[in-house]
Design a protein around this motif. Structure first.
Motif, PDB file in Angstrom:
ATOM      1  N   UNK A  82       0.853  -1.185   0.000  1.00  0.00           N
ATOM      2  CA  UNK A  82       0.000   0.000   0.000  1.00  0.00           C
ATOM      3  C   UNK A  82       0.890   1.236   0.000  1.00  0.00           C
ATOM      4  N   UNK A  83       0.638   2.102  -0.966  1.00  0.00           N
ATOM      5  CA  UNK A  83       1.353   3.375  -1.042  1.00  0.00           C
ATOM      6  C   UNK A  83       0.584   4.385  -0.208  1.00  0.00           C
ATOM      7  N   UNK A  84       1.247   4.935   0.820  1.00  0.00           N
ATOM      8  CA  UNK A  84       0.595   5.832   1.772  1.00  0.00           C
ATOM      9  C   UNK A  84       1.314   7.177   1.840  1.00  0.00           C
ATOM     10  N   UNK A  85       0.670   8.107   2.519  1.00  0.00           N
ATOM     11  CA  UNK A  85       1.281   9.405   2.814  1.00  0.00           C
ATOM     12  C   UNK A  85       1.762  10.082   1.541  1.00  0.00           C
ATOM     13  N   UNK A  86       0.865  10.183   0.576  1.00  0.00           N
ATOM     14  CA  UNK A  86       1.159  10.828  -0.712  1.00  0.00           C
ATOM     15  C   UNK A  86       2.377  10.233  -1.402  1.00  0.00           C
ATOM     16  N   UNK A  87       2.524   8.927  -1.320  1.00  0.00           N
ATOM     17  CA  UNK A  87       3.611   8.242  -2.010  1.00  0.00           C
ATOM     18  C   UNK A  87       4.925   8.195  -1.254  1.00  0.00           C
ATOM     19  N   UNK A  91       3.953   0.143   2.148  1.00  0.00           N
ATOM     20  CA  UNK A  91       3.833  -0.743   3.308  1.00  0.00           C
ATOM     21  C   UNK A  91       3.313  -2.109   2.868  1.00  0.00           C
ATOM     22  N   UNK A  92       3.888  -3.176   3.463  1.00  0.00           N
ATOM     23  CA  UNK A  92       3.363  -4.513   3.178  1.00  0.00           C
ATOM     24  C   UNK A  92       2.042  -4.710   3.902  1.00  0.00           C
ATOM     25  N   UNK A  93       1.443  -5.843   3.665  1.00  0.00           N
ATOM     26  CA  UNK A  93       0.205  -6.184   4.353  1.00  0.00           C
ATOM     27  C   UNK A  93       0.557  -6.960   5.618  1.00  0.00           C
ATOM     28  N   UNK A  94       0.090  -6.501   6.761  1.00  0.00           N
ATOM     29  CA  UNK A  94       0.348  -7.197   8.031  1.00  0.00           C
ATOM     30  C   UNK A  94      -0.733  -8.246   8.262  1.00  0.00           C
ATOM     31  N   UNK A  95      -0.421  -9.216   9.124  1.00  0.00           N
ATOM     32  CA  UNK A  95      -1.431 -10.199   9.480  1.00  0.00           C
ATOM     33  C   UNK A  95      -2.345  -9.640  10.574  1.00  0.00           C
ATOM     34  N   UNK A 123      10.806   3.305   6.427  1.00  0.00           N
ATOM     35  CA  UNK A 123       9.946   2.148   6.681  1.00  0.00           C
ATOM     36  C   UNK A 123       9.865   1.858   8.179  1.00  0.00           C
ATOM     37  N   UNK A 124      10.982   2.029   8.884  1.00  0.00           N
ATOM     38  CA  UNK A 124      10.994   1.776  10.325  1.00  0.00           C
ATOM     39  C   UNK A 124      10.118   2.776  11.075  1.00  0.00           C
TER      40      UNK A 124
END
Length: 140
Positions: A82-87, A91-95, A123-124
């Motif tokens: 998922x592309x967030x925060x205006x690109x 982020x990957x998909x979490x369980x 990312x962190x």
């Protein structure tokens, strides 16, 4: 090379500087093993979506993107991001337990290369905001 060896190779090269990025073709290639690559999947589109957890990142909507993971000419799998925060971040998909495998986390660090700050901080920072944890998947 089996699937577990492949995942271990990705995990051991889990920093953005371990990957070459071709912006024109939107392909990431592992420097250590040039037969490993991640391709942006243009065929799947970039649909705008909304997930509850997006609000913790400061976004109400994001774009759903897909990446094909290859070893040579073989498609290993396709992963959703998922592309967030205006690109600014992918982020990957979490369980359901808000965890992400170290394999998926390493791929997320690779595909965030065009946006990454030094040491992959971007990312962190998002993982911290979300309270997501990383679980070990490789045998080492």
């Amino acid at each position: 090379m089996n699937y577990e060896d492949f995942k271990t190779l990705i995990v051991h090269n889990g920093n953005s500087e371990d990957w070459l990025y071709d912006e024109f073709h939107q392909v990431y290639t592992l420097k250590e093993n040039l037969s490993v690559s991640i391709h942006f999947c243009k065929e799947r589109g970039t649909e705008e979506v909304s997930k509850d957890w997006f609000t913790k990142t400061g976004s109400s909507k994001g774009r759903e993107l897909f990446f094909d993971i290859h070893l040579g000419a073989s498609l290993i799998e396709q992963l959703r991001f998922y592309e967030l925060d205006n690109g600014n971040v992918l982020m990957p998909e979490a369980d359901t337990l808000d965890t992400v495998s170290e394999y998926h986390y390493s791929i997320a660090r690779a595909v965030n290369k065009p946006n990454a700050k030094p040491n992959d901080d971007v990312i962190d920072e998002y993982f911290d905001r979300l309270g997501w944890r990383i679980y070990k998947t490789s045998n080492e």
